[in-house]
Design an enzyme around this catalytic site. Structure first.
Site, PDB file in Angstrom:
ATOM      1  N   CYS A   1       0.822  -1.212   0.000  1.00  0.00           N
ATOM      2  CA  CYS A   1       0.000   0.000   0.000  1.00  0.00           C
ATOM      3  C   CYS A   1       0.855   1.261   0.000  1.00  0.00           C
ATOM      4  O   CYS A   1       0.650   2.162  -0.803  1.00  0.00           O
ATOM      5  CB  CYS A   1      -0.938  -0.002   1.206  1.00  0.00           C
ATOM      6  SG  CYS A   1      -1.841   1.528   1.391  1.00  0.00           S
TER       7      CYS A   1
ATOM      8  N   CYS B   1      -1.509   1.634  -3.150  1.00  0.00           N
ATOM      9  CA  CYS B   1      -2.503   2.698  -2.978  1.00  0.00           C
ATOM     10  C   CYS B   1      -1.919   4.110  -2.918  1.00  0.00           C
ATOM     11  O   CYS B   1      -2.405   5.021  -3.600  1.00  0.00           O
ATOM     12  CB  CYS B   1      -3.292   2.505  -1.687  1.00  0.00           C
ATOM     13  SG  CYS B   1      -3.518   0.811  -1.195  1.00  0.00           S
TER      14      CYS B   1
ATOM     15  N   LYS C   1       0.025   5.262  -6.090  1.00  0.00           N
ATOM     16  CA  LYS C   1      -1.003   5.279  -7.159  1.00  0.00           C
ATOM     17  C   LYS C   1      -1.858   6.534  -7.060  1.00  0.00           C
ATOM     18  O   LYS C   1      -2.077   7.232  -8.045  1.00  0.00           O
ATOM     19  CB  LYS C   1      -1.844   4.002  -7.040  1.00  0.00           C
ATOM     20  CG  LYS C   1      -2.900   3.781  -8.095  1.00  0.00           C
ATOM     21  CD  LYS C   1      -4.236   4.400  -7.811  1.00  0.00           C
ATOM     22  CE  LYS C   1      -4.813   4.119  -6.469  1.00  0.00           C
ATOM     23  NZ  LYS C   1      -5.301   2.761  -6.277  1.00  0.00           N
TER      24      LYS C   1
ATOM     25  N   TYR D   1      -9.046  -3.566 -11.320  1.00  0.00           N
ATOM     26  CA  TYR D   1      -8.732  -2.300 -10.645  1.00  0.00           C
ATOM     27  C   TYR D   1      -7.421  -1.677 -11.169  1.00  0.00           C
ATOM     28  O   TYR D   1      -7.375  -0.524 -11.553  1.00  0.00           O
ATOM     29  CB  TYR D   1      -8.441  -2.565  -9.164  1.00  0.00           C
ATOM     30  CG  TYR D   1      -9.577  -2.731  -8.222  1.00  0.00           C
ATOM     31  CD1 TYR D   1     -10.002  -1.675  -7.433  1.00  0.00           C
ATOM     32  CD2 TYR D   1     -10.184  -3.967  -8.034  1.00  0.00           C
ATOM     33  CE1 TYR D   1     -11.000  -1.834  -6.488  1.00  0.00           C
ATOM     34  CE2 TYR D   1     -11.177  -4.138  -7.091  1.00  0.00           C
ATOM     35  CZ  TYR D   1     -11.588  -3.062  -6.318  1.00  0.00           C
ATOM     36  OH  TYR D   1     -12.561  -3.232  -5.387  1.00  0.00           O
TER      37      TYR D   1
ATOM     38  N   GLU E   1      -6.970   1.688 -13.567  1.00  0.00           N
ATOM     39  CA  GLU E   1      -6.385   2.869 -12.907  1.00  0.00           C
ATOM     40  C   GLU E   1      -5.136   3.342 -13.648  1.00  0.00           C
ATOM     41  O   GLU E   1      -4.983   4.537 -13.929  1.00  0.00           O
ATOM     42  CB  GLU E   1      -6.053   2.546 -11.444  1.00  0.00           C
ATOM     43  CG  GLU E   1      -7.306   2.414 -10.592  1.00  0.00           C
ATOM     44  CD  GLU E   1      -7.043   2.150  -9.115  1.00  0.00           C
ATOM     45  OE1 GLU E   1      -7.966   2.328  -8.306  1.00  0.00           O
ATOM     46  OE2 GLU E   1      -5.918   1.733  -8.757  1.00  0.00           O
TER      47      GLU E   1
ATOM     48  N   HIS F   1     -27.166  21.812  -1.230  1.00  0.00           N
ATOM     49  CA  HIS F   1     -27.141  22.364  -2.583  1.00  0.00           C
ATOM     50  C   HIS F   1     -26.110  23.471  -2.699  1.00  0.00           C
ATOM     51  O   HIS F   1     -25.968  24.265  -1.777  1.00  0.00           O
ATOM     52  CB  HIS F   1     -28.538  22.929  -2.884  1.00  0.00           C
ATOM     53  CG  HIS F   1     -28.684  23.394  -4.291  1.00  0.00           C
ATOM     54  ND1 HIS F   1     -28.727  22.524  -5.366  1.00  0.00           N
ATOM     55  CD2 HIS F   1     -28.782  24.643  -4.798  1.00  0.00           C
ATOM     56  CE1 HIS F   1     -28.862  23.232  -6.474  1.00  0.00           C
ATOM     57  NE2 HIS F   1     -28.890  24.504  -6.169  1.00  0.00           N
TER      58      HIS F   1
ATOM     59  N   GLU G   1     -26.166  15.583  -3.554  1.00  0.00           N
ATOM     60  CA  GLU G   1     -27.568  15.827  -3.204  1.00  0.00           C
ATOM     61  C   GLU G   1     -28.506  14.938  -4.030  1.00  0.00           C
ATOM     62  O   GLU G   1     -29.624  14.637  -3.617  1.00  0.00           O
ATOM     63  CB  GLU G   1     -27.946  17.310  -3.368  1.00  0.00           C
ATOM     64  CG  GLU G   1     -27.973  17.812  -4.792  1.00  0.00           C
ATOM     65  CD  GLU G   1     -28.311  19.310  -4.877  1.00  0.00           C
ATOM     66  OE1 GLU G   1     -29.381  19.704  -4.398  1.00  0.00           O
ATOM     67  OE2 GLU G   1     -27.487  20.069  -5.421  1.00  0.00           O
TER      68      GLU G   1
END
Ligand code: NDP
Length: 459
Positions: A43, A48, A51, A179, A183, A437, A442
């Site tokens: 990681c 991760c 990346k 994945y 990516e 908003h 939303e």
């Protein structure tokens, strides 16, 4: 006096191993961690973290282009790969140092060596020394699996090498549709590579909600990635300064690098697990129970090496729960349901819970709420960009079973959505929540019209 050198010996200083070691030491255990590479694991060092840094780097391209619609004039931008690689290296070195410092502060002994099991309580180090421990935790993670095993595969790179390439690949072939493949295809296309992505399935990201897969493939095409479903390399060879890739349809393609991203395999080979009598699955994963214990009572395993859900936060939870249970005197069982995940393509994917396809397999009546809209920023930038949000609901109980989003910040949204979904929120709860908003999120609380209802047995 203990009959063992250590209370806990951890093999592998990645996310799961480091967490387990620190927490166990906090409970007063005498702990050592052996790591043959760098502290931090996949990681931090080559997963991760780097990346995501490269994802940020790649997104500036569109920011520069979009700025014009908001009145900015931006001089032609240029990108320097070596600057990015060096900056990344500095940051992961800093993080690796923090991991080491935290282990040190917790009183954990760090051993820079490869460790192999010799028995239920003994570990041999590559330094030649053998040590004993009351409990051994295997947290060795996974490693890239280089499929298909074709002639010339040794000329290709994996995600281990891609971060530190000497030269930026002007033409890149990505093999795989998971994945890692999507990516890196997304990152390199934006950094300026001409990217061709080949994969065996009919679309990328098998197992994800079908609508997301279709929308992502469309967006990747717009970003310049040449997606080639149903195609795989059959041979890679050198051709001058390039690599010539022969493909299963008989064509060839010349590129500068071939990145193979066809999955990761549990890192268990040569660890002495068989000698210690530890049960493995056919793919090499260590078989554990819900407490992460193997069939050998003194040996436990957490993280990717067990091939449960191969994500960093899951490994961390498993490591923490192991330490609480075995050294802290409180039984903690990790809940592997409702794990949110993100795919850091651009636009990114954020998802939690069941896909429409999985929900329809599990539930009698499934309601779908879906919205596709143009994000506000795209109105002035003029970018042809669509955001997709989809809520999957149980038609009987009104419970939200899954939410799937493609668009800016969808990873951030998925993290927060995991809370209500885990708590069992209903669609009515979503509807009763006041909108904020103007945001994209939303839309999640204002989708009133059901797009479809699927009843089992009815077409
Ligand atoms: P994935 O399992 O996601 O994807 C593997 C890809 O390789 C699929 O497209 C699969 O095809 C293909 N493939 C598998 N075997 C073969 C074969 N023998 N020949 C040809 N193609 C093959 O693996 P990744 O390597 O992308 O990622 C590994 C893991 O790392 C992920 O599962 C995830 O847990 C983790 N990860 C998570 C990230 C995140 O959370 N953002 C980022 C990166 C990794 P098919 O679809 O046909 O099966």
């Amino acid at each position: 006096m203990s009959a063992f050198d250590y209370d806990l010996f951890v093999i592998g200083a990645g996310s799961g191993g480091v967490r387990a070691a620190r927490i166990a030491a906090g409970y007063g255990a005498k702990v050592a961690v052996a790591e043959e590479f760098r502290i931090g694991g996949t990681c931090v060092i080559r997963g991760c973290v780097p990346k995501k840094l490269y994802v940020y780097a790649s997104r500036f391209r569109e920011d520069f282009e979009d700025a014009a619609g908001f009145g900015w004039s931006v001089p032609p931008a240029s990108f320097d790969w070596k600057t990015l690689v060096a900056a990344k290296e500095k940051e992961i070195t800093r993080l690796s140092g923090i991991y080491a410092a935290n282990l040190d502060k917790a009183g954990v002994e760090m051993i820079a060596a490869r460790a192999t099991l010799e028995g239920a309580h003994s570990v041999r180090l590559s330094t030649g020394k053998t040590v004993t421990a009351r409990v051994i935790l295997v947290a060795t993670g996974g490693a890239p699996a280089m499929y298909p095993a074709i002639p010339g595969v040794e000329l290709a790179i994996s995600s281990n090498e891609v971060f530190d390439l000497e030269t930026f690949p002007k033409r890149l072939m990505v093999v795989g549709g998971g994945y890692i493949a999507v990516e890196f295809a997304s990152v390199f296309a934006r950094l300026g590579s001409q990217v061709t992505q080949v994969f065996r399935a009919e679309n990328v990201l098998r197992g994800f909600d079908e609508d997301l897969r279709v929308a992502l493939a469309d967006a990747m095409g717009h970003a310049g990635v040449a997606l080639k479903p149903g195609l795989l390399p059959t041979r890679i060879e050198r051709a001058g300064g390039a690599l010539r890739v022969s493909l299963s349809d008989g064509s060839t393609c010349d590129v500068d690098q071939v990145l193979i991203a066809t999955g990761r395999a549990p890192h268990t080979k040569g660890l002495g697990l068989e000698a210690a009598g530890v049960g493995l699955r056919q793919n090499g994963a260590i078989i554990v129970d819900e407490r992460s214990q193997t069939n050998v009572p003194s040996i436990y395993a957490v993280g990717d090496v067990t091939d449960r859900i191969n994500l960093t936060p899951v490994a961390i939870r498993e490591g923490h729960a192991f330490a609480d249970t075995v050294f802290g005197g409180k039984e903690v069982i990790v809940d592997h349901r409702h794990v949110p995940s993100a795919v850091f393509t651009t636009p990114e994917i954020g998802t939690v819970g069941l896909s429409e396809e999985d929900a329809r397999r599990e539930y009698e009546v499934v309601d779908i709420y879906k919205s596709t809209f143009r994000p506000m920023k795209a109105t002035l930038s003029g970018r042809a960009e669509k955001m997709l949000m989809k809520i999957v609901v149980c038609g009987h109980t009104d419970k939200v079973l899954g939410v799937h989003i493609l668009g800016h910040e969808s990873g951030e949204m998925a993290q927060l959505l995991a809370i209500p979904i885990r708590m069992g929120a209903t669609k009515a709860d979503f509807d009763a929540t006041m909108a904020l908003h103007p945001t994209a999120a939303e839309e999640l609380v204002t989708m009133r019209t059901r797009t479809a209802r699927h009843e089992r047995g009815k077409a």
